[in-house]
Design a protein around this motif. Structure first.
Motif, PDB file in Angstrom:
ATOM      1  N   GLU A 260     -25.363  30.582 -18.967  1.00 53.75           N
ATOM      2  CA  GLU A 260     -25.928  29.298 -19.369  1.00 53.75           C
ATOM      3  C   GLU A 260     -26.584  28.596 -18.189  1.00 53.75           C
ATOM      4  O   GLU A 260     -27.643  27.969 -18.327  1.00 53.75           O
ATOM      5  CB  GLU A 260     -24.857  28.394 -19.978  1.00 53.75           C
ATOM      6  CG  GLU A 260     -25.437  27.068 -20.480  1.00 53.75           C
ATOM      7  CD  GLU A 260     -24.412  26.184 -21.169  1.00 53.75           C
ATOM      8  OE1 GLU A 260     -24.788  25.083 -21.592  1.00 53.75           O
ATOM      9  OE2 GLU A 260     -23.238  26.609 -21.278  1.00 53.75           O
ATOM     10  N   LEU A 261     -25.989  28.717 -17.016  1.00 58.78           N
ATOM     11  CA  LEU A 261     -26.575  28.114 -15.823  1.00 58.78           C
ATOM     12  C   LEU A 261     -27.939  28.721 -15.526  1.00 58.78           C
ATOM     13  O   LEU A 261     -28.901  28.012 -15.210  1.00 58.78           O
ATOM     14  CB  LEU A 261     -25.636  28.290 -14.623  1.00 58.78           C
ATOM     15  CG  LEU A 261     -26.155  27.750 -13.287  1.00 58.78           C
ATOM     16  CD1 LEU A 261     -26.476  26.261 -13.385  1.00 58.78           C
ATOM     17  CD2 LEU A 261     -25.131  27.988 -12.186  1.00 58.78           C
TER      18      LEU A 261
ATOM     19  N   ASN B 189     -27.295  21.135 -23.582  1.00 56.10           N
ATOM     20  CA  ASN B 189     -26.393  21.946 -24.387  1.00 56.10           C
ATOM     21  C   ASN B 189     -25.897  21.118 -25.572  1.00 56.10           C
ATOM     22  O   ASN B 189     -26.293  19.964 -25.754  1.00 56.10           O
ATOM     23  CB  ASN B 189     -25.226  22.481 -23.543  1.00 56.10           C
ATOM     24  CG  ASN B 189     -24.437  21.364 -22.877  1.00 56.10           C
ATOM     25  OD1 ASN B 189     -24.499  20.204 -23.289  1.00 56.10           O
ATOM     26  ND2 ASN B 189     -23.685  21.704 -21.850  1.00 56.10           N
TER      27      ASN B 189
ATOM     28  N   LEU C  75     -24.676  19.911 -16.490  1.00 55.34           N
ATOM     29  CA  LEU C  75     -23.768  21.012 -16.807  1.00 55.34           C
ATOM     30  C   LEU C  75     -22.426  20.814 -16.131  1.00 55.34           C
ATOM     31  O   LEU C  75     -22.346  20.310 -15.012  1.00 55.34           O
ATOM     32  CB  LEU C  75     -24.357  22.356 -16.364  1.00 55.34           C
ATOM     33  CG  LEU C  75     -25.519  22.926 -17.173  1.00 55.34           C
ATOM     34  CD1 LEU C  75     -26.011  24.209 -16.516  1.00 55.34           C
ATOM     35  CD2 LEU C  75     -25.115  23.193 -18.610  1.00 55.34           C
ATOM     36  N   ASN C  76     -21.381  21.231 -16.808  1.00 52.62           N
ATOM     37  CA  ASN C  76     -20.057  21.260 -16.221  1.00 52.62           C
ATOM     38  C   ASN C  76     -19.940  22.493 -15.325  1.00 52.62           C
ATOM     39  O   ASN C  76     -20.541  23.532 -15.601  1.00 52.62           O
ATOM     40  CB  ASN C  76     -19.003  21.312 -17.330  1.00 52.62           C
ATOM     41  CG  ASN C  76     -17.601  21.162 -16.796  1.00 52.62           C
ATOM     42  OD1 ASN C  76     -16.983  22.128 -16.381  1.00 52.62           O
ATOM     43  ND2 ASN C  76     -17.089  19.945 -16.815  1.00 52.62           N
TER      44      ASN C  76
ATOM     45  N   GLU D 211     -19.271  16.393 -19.519  1.00 51.82           N
ATOM     46  CA  GLU D 211     -20.586  15.776 -19.659  1.00 51.82           C
ATOM     47  C   GLU D 211     -20.501  14.408 -20.327  1.00 51.82           C
ATOM     48  O   GLU D 211     -21.348  13.545 -20.094  1.00 51.82           O
ATOM     49  CB  GLU D 211     -21.519  16.682 -20.465  1.00 51.82           C
ATOM     50  CG  GLU D 211     -21.936  17.959 -19.743  1.00 51.82           C
ATOM     51  CD  GLU D 211     -21.023  19.131 -20.106  1.00 51.82           C
ATOM     52  OE1 GLU D 211     -19.821  18.888 -20.327  1.00 51.82           O
ATOM     53  OE2 GLU D 211     -21.516  20.266 -20.177  1.00 51.82           O
TER      54      GLU D 211
ATOM     55  N   THR E 272     -19.206  25.936 -16.673  1.00 51.06           N
ATOM     56  CA  THR E 272     -20.203  26.578 -17.529  1.00 51.06           C
ATOM     57  C   THR E 272     -20.328  28.062 -17.214  1.00 51.06           C
ATOM     58  O   THR E 272     -20.248  28.474 -16.048  1.00 51.06           O
ATOM     59  CB  THR E 272     -21.573  25.895 -17.333  1.00 51.06           C
ATOM     60  OG1 THR E 272     -21.482  24.542 -17.764  1.00 51.06           O
ATOM     61  CG2 THR E 272     -22.660  26.593 -18.125  1.00 51.06           C
TER      62      THR E 272
END
Length: 212
Positions: free
Chosen positions: A110-111, A126, A102-103, A86, A106
Motif C-alpha cells: 500500500e505504501l 485509503n 498512512l499509518n 489516521e 500499513t
C-alpha cells in the motif's frame, strides 16, 4: 525516476523505507533526515518529487513542517506517516495540503501504491481517510473544539502542550511573543478552557500528540 526525501526520527524505519523503494520503485535519489528543522534546507539544496514526513518528529511538530513546506513548495506531494490512527490527524493534514496519510503499520504494497499515486500529482486516500472526510462533510456540526481552530492556533496549542514557553514558540513560528499570547487567548476561548494545564490535558486526552 523518483527523488524522495524521508523525514523520520527512526533510523530503522528509514532503512526499511529506502530498501522498499529501491526494490519496488525507480528511484534516482533518496535523502533522509531525523529532524524536522532540516527539511526545508534539504529541499532547497536537493529538490525531490515526494516528501515522506513523520507527523511526530522530536524537534518540530510534523504538521508545522508540513505547513512550512507547502508554503514554500506548494506543488510538492507530501505523504504523511504516523504511528497514530489516521482518525487522529488525517483531516488536519489534508487541509494543510498533504497528498495522503498512512499509518506506519500499513502494508508495504500500500505504501508503494501511495507513493506512485502522489508522485503523479494525485491524492492517495485509503478507506479510513475517505471515511473521515466523508463524515466531516456529512456532519460538520459535530467537530471537536480543536477542529475549529485555525492552523496557527493549532500550532500554538500543540507547542504549549509540549511545554514550550511563549518565547520559544515565537522563535519557532517567526512571530512576536505578543502575537503568540493573542493566539493563546483566542484558542483558549474557542475551546472553553481556562489555562495551559487544561489545554495540555485536552491535547493528550484526544491524543493530538504522542506521550513523552
Amino acid at each position: 525516476m523518483l527523488r524522495v526525501l524521508i523525514a523520520d526520527d527512526h533510523p530503522v524505519l528509514r532503512r526499511g523505507l529506502i530498501q522498499l523503494m529501491e526494490e519496488s520503485l525507480s528511484v534516482s535519489g533518496i535523502y533522509e533526515t531525523g529532524k524536522g528543522c532540516d527539511v526545508l534546507s534539504m529541499l532547497r539544496k536537493d529538490p525531490v518529487d515526494v516528501l515522506i514526513l513523520d507527523i511526530s518528529l522530536p524537534d518540530k511538530d510534523g504538521m508545522i513542517v508540513l505547513a512550512e513546506v507547502k508554503q514554500e513548495f506548494p506543488d510538492l506531494p507530501v505523504l504523511m506517516l504516523s504511528i497514530q490512527p489516521e482518525t487522529q490527524y488525517a483531516a488536519r493534514a489534508l487541509r494543510l495540503g498533504a497528498a495522503g496519510c498512512l499509518n506506519k503499520a500499513t502494508a508495504p504494497e500500500e505504501l508503494v501504491r501511495a507513493l506512485r499515486q502522489v508522485a503523479r500529482g494525485e491524492h492517495y486516500m485509503n478507506e479510513t481517510t475517505s471515511s473521515i472526510l466523508l463524515e466531516t462533510i456529512r456532519h460538520p456540526g459535530t467537530a471537536l473544539p480543536h477542529e475549529l481552530l485555525s492552523e496557527r492556533e493549532t500550532q500554538v496549542m500543540l507547542s504549549i502542550a509540549s511545554g514550550k514557553t511563549l518565547s520559544e514558540i515565537a522563535d519557532e513560528l517567526y512571530i512576536s511573543v505578543k502575537t503568540v499570547s493573542t493566539y493563546r487567548s483566542r484558542l483558549l476561548e474557542k475551546m472553553n478552557l481556562k489555562n495551559n494545564a487544561q489545554l495540555t490535558q485536552y491535547v493528550f486526552r484526544h491524543k493530538l500528540m504522542p506521550m513523552g
